[in-house]
Motif scaffolding. Sequence first.
Motif, PDB file in Angstrom:
ATOM      1  N   PHE A 180     -25.224 -17.393 -52.577  1.00  0.00           N
ATOM      2  CA  PHE A 180     -26.538 -17.772 -53.076  1.00  0.00           C
ATOM      3  C   PHE A 180     -26.697 -19.284 -52.983  1.00  0.00           C
ATOM      4  CE2 PHE A 180     -25.315 -13.824 -54.954  1.00  0.00           C
ATOM      5  CZ  PHE A 180     -26.458 -13.059 -54.823  1.00  0.00           C
TER       6      PHE A 180
ATOM      7  N   HIS B 244     -23.278 -17.540 -65.458  1.00  0.00           N
ATOM      8  CA  HIS B 244     -24.358 -18.222 -64.754  1.00  0.00           C
ATOM      9  C   HIS B 244     -23.820 -19.509 -64.141  1.00  0.00           C
ATOM     10  CE1 HIS B 244     -28.065 -16.043 -65.653  1.00  0.00           C
ATOM     11  NE2 HIS B 244     -27.550 -15.772 -66.845  1.00  0.00           N
TER      12      HIS B 244
ATOM     13  N   ARG C 184     -23.275 -10.337 -58.674  1.00  0.00           N
ATOM     14  CA  ARG C 184     -24.421  -9.638 -59.287  1.00  0.00           C
ATOM     15  C   ARG C 184     -24.680  -8.273 -58.657  1.00  0.00           C
ATOM     16  NH1 ARG C 184     -29.210 -13.743 -57.858  1.00  0.00           N
ATOM     17  NH2 ARG C 184     -27.573 -15.169 -58.415  1.00  0.00           N
TER      18      ARG C 184
ATOM     19  N   ALA D 166     -29.498 -22.737 -54.134  1.00  0.00           N
ATOM     20  CA  ALA D 166     -30.668 -23.242 -54.852  1.00  0.00           C
ATOM     21  C   ALA D 166     -30.779 -24.742 -54.576  1.00  0.00           C
ATOM     22  CB  ALA D 166     -30.522 -23.008 -56.356  1.00  0.00           C
TER      23      ALA D 166
ATOM     24  N   ARG E 184     -29.737 -23.984 -66.199  1.00  0.00           N
ATOM     25  CA  ARG E 184     -29.286 -22.813 -65.450  1.00  0.00           C
ATOM     26  C   ARG E 184     -29.858 -22.860 -64.047  1.00  0.00           C
ATOM     27  NH1 ARG E 184     -30.869 -17.125 -67.678  1.00  0.00           N
ATOM     28  NH2 ARG E 184     -32.648 -17.437 -66.330  1.00  0.00           N
ATOM     29  N   VAL E 185     -28.996 -22.689 -63.054  1.00  0.00           N
ATOM     30  CA  VAL E 185     -29.394 -22.707 -61.646  1.00  0.00           C
ATOM     31  C   VAL E 185     -29.526 -21.292 -61.105  1.00  0.00           C
ATOM     32  CG1 VAL E 185     -28.711 -23.454 -59.336  1.00  0.00           C
ATOM     33  CG2 VAL E 185     -28.282 -24.942 -61.296  1.00  0.00           C
ATOM     34  N   SER E 186     -28.619 -20.408 -61.477  1.00  0.00           N
ATOM     35  CA  SER E 186     -28.641 -19.039 -60.963  1.00  0.00           C
ATOM     36  C   SER E 186     -29.794 -18.261 -61.595  1.00  0.00           C
ATOM     37  CB  SER E 186     -27.309 -18.338 -61.238  1.00  0.00           C
ATOM     38  OG  SER E 186     -26.952 -18.441 -62.594  1.00  0.00           O
ATOM     39  N   SER E 187     -30.432 -17.435 -60.781  1.00  0.00           N
ATOM     40  CA  SER E 187     -31.579 -16.664 -61.269  1.00  0.00           C
ATOM     41  C   SER E 187     -31.155 -15.381 -61.985  1.00  0.00           C
ATOM     42  CB  SER E 187     -32.511 -16.318 -60.115  1.00  0.00           C
ATOM     43  OG  SER E 187     -31.835 -15.525 -59.153  1.00  0.00           O
ATOM     44  N   GLN E 188     -29.972 -14.896 -61.677  1.00  0.00           N
ATOM     45  CA  GLN E 188     -29.450 -13.684 -62.307  1.00  0.00           C
ATOM     46  C   GLN E 188     -27.990 -13.911 -62.675  1.00  0.00           C
ATOM     47  OE1 GLN E 188     -30.044 -10.039 -60.156  1.00  0.00           O
ATOM     48  NE2 GLN E 188     -31.982 -10.739 -59.314  1.00  0.00           N
TER      49      GLN E 188
END
Length: 91
Positions: free
Chosen positions: A86, A20, A78, A88, A38-42
């Motif tokens: 990606f 992550h 992913r 954010a 956590r920054v990543s969603s997956q």
Amino acid sequence: VGPSGRVHVVWYDDRMEEIHVLHSSSADGGATWSRNVRVSSQPTPPDRSTAERTRLGDYMGLAVGPGGSLHILWTDWRFPEGQDIFAASVP
């Protein structure tokens, strides 16, 4: 470093058997740090069978906006087709 002097860091983290993107910040020059967020969603599934998937850190960036908002860009694996980009924003 943002306009208020807050230091921001982002990194790939695999302590939980998945990779992550995490963020932390410090308002006192690095003496203390905020909790890891956590920054990543997956997650990126760890696949250490190929060298490509171990070099994620080459493709990450962050910028702090004038109001202190944080903008993070990274690549991860992913999707089985390959790396993708990606982003954010953290207020």
